[in-house]
Write an enzyme that holds these catalytic residues in place. Sequence first.
Site, PDB file in Angstrom:
ATOM      1  N   PHE A  71       0.850  -1.193   0.000  1.00 43.56           N
ATOM      2  CA  PHE A  71       0.000   0.000   0.000  1.00 43.56           C
ATOM      3  C   PHE A  71       0.888   1.246   0.000  1.00 43.56           C
ATOM      4  O   PHE A  71       0.621   2.236   0.657  1.00 43.56           O
ATOM      5  CB  PHE A  71      -0.938  -0.037   1.217  1.00 43.56           C
ATOM      6  CG  PHE A  71      -2.264   0.638   0.969  1.00 43.56           C
ATOM      7  CD1 PHE A  71      -2.977   0.427  -0.198  1.00 43.56           C
ATOM      8  CD2 PHE A  71      -2.816   1.493   1.922  1.00 43.56           C
ATOM      9  CE1 PHE A  71      -4.203   1.045  -0.420  1.00 43.56           C
ATOM     10  CE2 PHE A  71      -4.030   2.116   1.720  1.00 43.56           C
ATOM     11  CZ  PHE A  71      -4.725   1.888   0.538  1.00 43.56           C
ATOM     12  N   VAL A 125       2.438   2.723  -5.426  1.00 44.34           N
ATOM     13  CA  VAL A 125       1.751   1.976  -6.490  1.00 44.34           C
ATOM     14  C   VAL A 125       0.455   1.367  -5.954  1.00 44.34           C
ATOM     15  O   VAL A 125      -0.603   1.452  -6.590  1.00 44.34           O
ATOM     16  CB  VAL A 125       2.673   0.888  -7.099  1.00 44.34           C
ATOM     17  CG1 VAL A 125       1.902   0.036  -8.109  1.00 44.34           C
ATOM     18  CG2 VAL A 125       3.881   1.525  -7.763  1.00 44.34           C
ATOM     19  N   LYS A 142      -3.919   5.640   5.654  1.00 44.10           N
ATOM     20  CA  LYS A 142      -2.513   5.514   5.251  1.00 44.10           C
ATOM     21  C   LYS A 142      -1.907   6.901   5.029  1.00 44.10           C
ATOM     22  O   LYS A 142      -0.779   7.184   5.429  1.00 44.10           O
ATOM     23  CB  LYS A 142      -2.441   4.678   3.971  1.00 44.10           C
ATOM     24  CG  LYS A 142      -1.046   4.461   3.433  1.00 44.10           C
ATOM     25  CD  LYS A 142      -0.260   3.425   4.195  1.00 44.10           C
ATOM     26  CE  LYS A 142       1.123   3.240   3.587  1.00 44.10           C
ATOM     27  NZ  LYS A 142       1.917   2.246   4.254  1.00 44.10           N
ATOM     28  N   GLU A 171       1.755  -7.878 -16.251  1.00 44.31           N
ATOM     29  CA  GLU A 171       1.941  -6.823 -17.257  1.00 44.31           C
ATOM     30  C   GLU A 171       2.794  -5.667 -16.741  1.00 44.31           C
ATOM     31  O   GLU A 171       3.675  -5.157 -17.435  1.00 44.31           O
ATOM     32  CB  GLU A 171       0.558  -6.279 -17.685  1.00 44.31           C
ATOM     33  CG  GLU A 171       0.590  -5.272 -18.804  1.00 44.31           C
ATOM     34  CD  GLU A 171       1.159  -5.891 -20.079  1.00 44.31           C
ATOM     35  OE1 GLU A 171       0.514  -6.740 -20.675  1.00 44.31           O
ATOM     36  OE2 GLU A 171       2.284  -5.507 -20.466  1.00 44.31           O
ATOM     37  N   ALA A 198       5.588  -0.723 -17.445  1.00 47.95           N
ATOM     38  CA  ALA A 198       4.383  -0.289 -16.698  1.00 47.95           C
ATOM     39  C   ALA A 198       3.123  -0.795 -17.415  1.00 47.95           C
ATOM     40  O   ALA A 198       3.021  -1.989 -17.680  1.00 47.95           O
ATOM     41  CB  ALA A 198       4.402   1.225 -16.513  1.00 47.95           C
ATOM     42  N   GLY A 201       9.009  10.092  -8.476  1.00 51.10           N
ATOM     43  CA  GLY A 201       8.534   8.760  -8.088  1.00 51.10           C
ATOM     44  C   GLY A 201       8.798   7.708  -9.145  1.00 51.10           C
ATOM     45  O   GLY A 201       8.155   6.656  -9.153  1.00 51.10           O
ATOM     46  N   LYS A 210      13.821  -6.660 -16.146  1.00 53.08           N
ATOM     47  CA  LYS A 210      12.774  -6.557 -17.185  1.00 53.08           C
ATOM     48  C   LYS A 210      13.189  -7.301 -18.452  1.00 53.08           C
ATOM     49  O   LYS A 210      12.369  -7.995 -19.072  1.00 53.08           O
ATOM     50  CB  LYS A 210      12.507  -5.085 -17.485  1.00 53.08           C
ATOM     51  CG  LYS A 210      11.861  -4.345 -16.307  1.00 53.08           C
ATOM     52  CD  LYS A 210      11.921  -2.849 -16.511  1.00 53.08           C
ATOM     53  CE  LYS A 210      11.214  -2.084 -15.401  1.00 53.08           C
ATOM     54  NZ  LYS A 210      11.508  -0.640 -15.417  1.00 53.08           N
TER      55      LYS A 210
HETATM   56  N1  HSE Z   1      12.457   2.448 -11.588  1.00 50.99           N
HETATM   57  C1  HSE Z   1      11.748   2.003 -12.742  1.00 50.99           C
HETATM   58  C2  HSE Z   1      12.194   2.821 -13.936  1.00 50.99           C
HETATM   59  C3  HSE Z   1      10.274   2.128 -12.498  1.00 50.99           C
HETATM   60  O1  HSE Z   1      12.880   3.827 -13.740  1.00 50.99           O
HETATM   61  O2  HSE Z   1      11.872   2.474 -15.060  1.00 50.99           O
HETATM   62  C4  HSE Z   1       9.430   1.225 -13.328  1.00 50.99           C
HETATM   63  O3  HSE Z   1       9.730  -0.136 -13.170  1.00 50.99           O
END
Ligand code: HSE
Length: 334
Positions: A11, A14, A64, A148, A153, A205, A223
């Site tokens: 929480f 994201v 929160k 996904e 993202a 962020g 990734k």
């Molecule tokens: N820290 C990652 C980036 C965030 O900069 O792409 C998404 O996974």
Amino acid sequence: MREVGVSLFGFGNVGRAVARVLIEKEKLFRERYGVSLKVVSVADTTGVVWLPEGIDLREALLIKETFGKLSSWTNDYEVYNFTPEEAVKEVDADIVIDVTNDKNAHEWHLTALREGKAVVTSNKPPLAFHYAELMSEAEKRNVPYLFEATVMAGTPVIGLLRENLLGDTVERIEAVLNATTTFILSRMEMGLDFEEALKKAQSLGIAERDPSEDILGIDAGYKATILHCVAFEPKTFDEARVKGIAEVTAGGVGRARKKGRTIRLVATVERGSITVEPREIPVDSPLAVESHENAAVIWTDLLGELVIKGAGAGLKETASGVVSDIVKAALRTA
Ligand code: HSE
């Protein structure tokens, strides 16, 4: 109307972005898909709030954001001290959502799958280290395991590779998969120094909690490994050859620019090989992305060259991928 129980783990930024989309789009999900999503538990690192009748997400967000932790929520709700493993077993839900940074989350993903619960995750290490085991469990139980948001993202490169191109053979993928390094490199081109640019990426962020994962190419390596698993066959991050941008200098960036080129952290994925390294690319290449964009160029035997480009980081952009997977999983629950 199909009521689907959801258990939300994580929480932070994201997790809360996902909660906001679930609140905002509740009516849309009912009308478009005939699905009513009932969040029965929400967990952060301080505790698990669990209510089988369904949790008021607006209140969860308020608690929160006011107190910084879910364990402060003692009024109408029980807060349990479960580990994720215990919570997955105890809480009756159809879908387990993991938007945590737990590097050992594969253990409770496997537990969820064994219990017949669908898993939706944006958490990369479980996939980058345990893809084969997780997919084999999901297939054995015929339960969705969806991820996904782990790569690009909400830009649907995973859906593209898993659910489309089913008759194609992928030959090669080149991709820019990390937004923080793109952000830093493009700011360096504008004359900002590395540290300043990194601070900006953190304030937006988009950097990881530990930004060295971005700078050293680890995030892009995770990734790229996931793309290899989906496009070719299971491999683990340990088999990837990864170099980050720590050695890229302002001078190097400037020299590339003078040649009409730009430096980006590029992943190259071919059967049996995963490489991530800074590369000079022409400024008119599809990989010459800016800001928080990612791009992947996919070559297949039938289609030739395919480019997919879009947001690769950001809160609502990541929530887009997570929520899309939640709806997919909900539509598959009986
Ligand atoms: N820290 C990652 C980036 C965030 O900069 O792409 C998404 O996974």
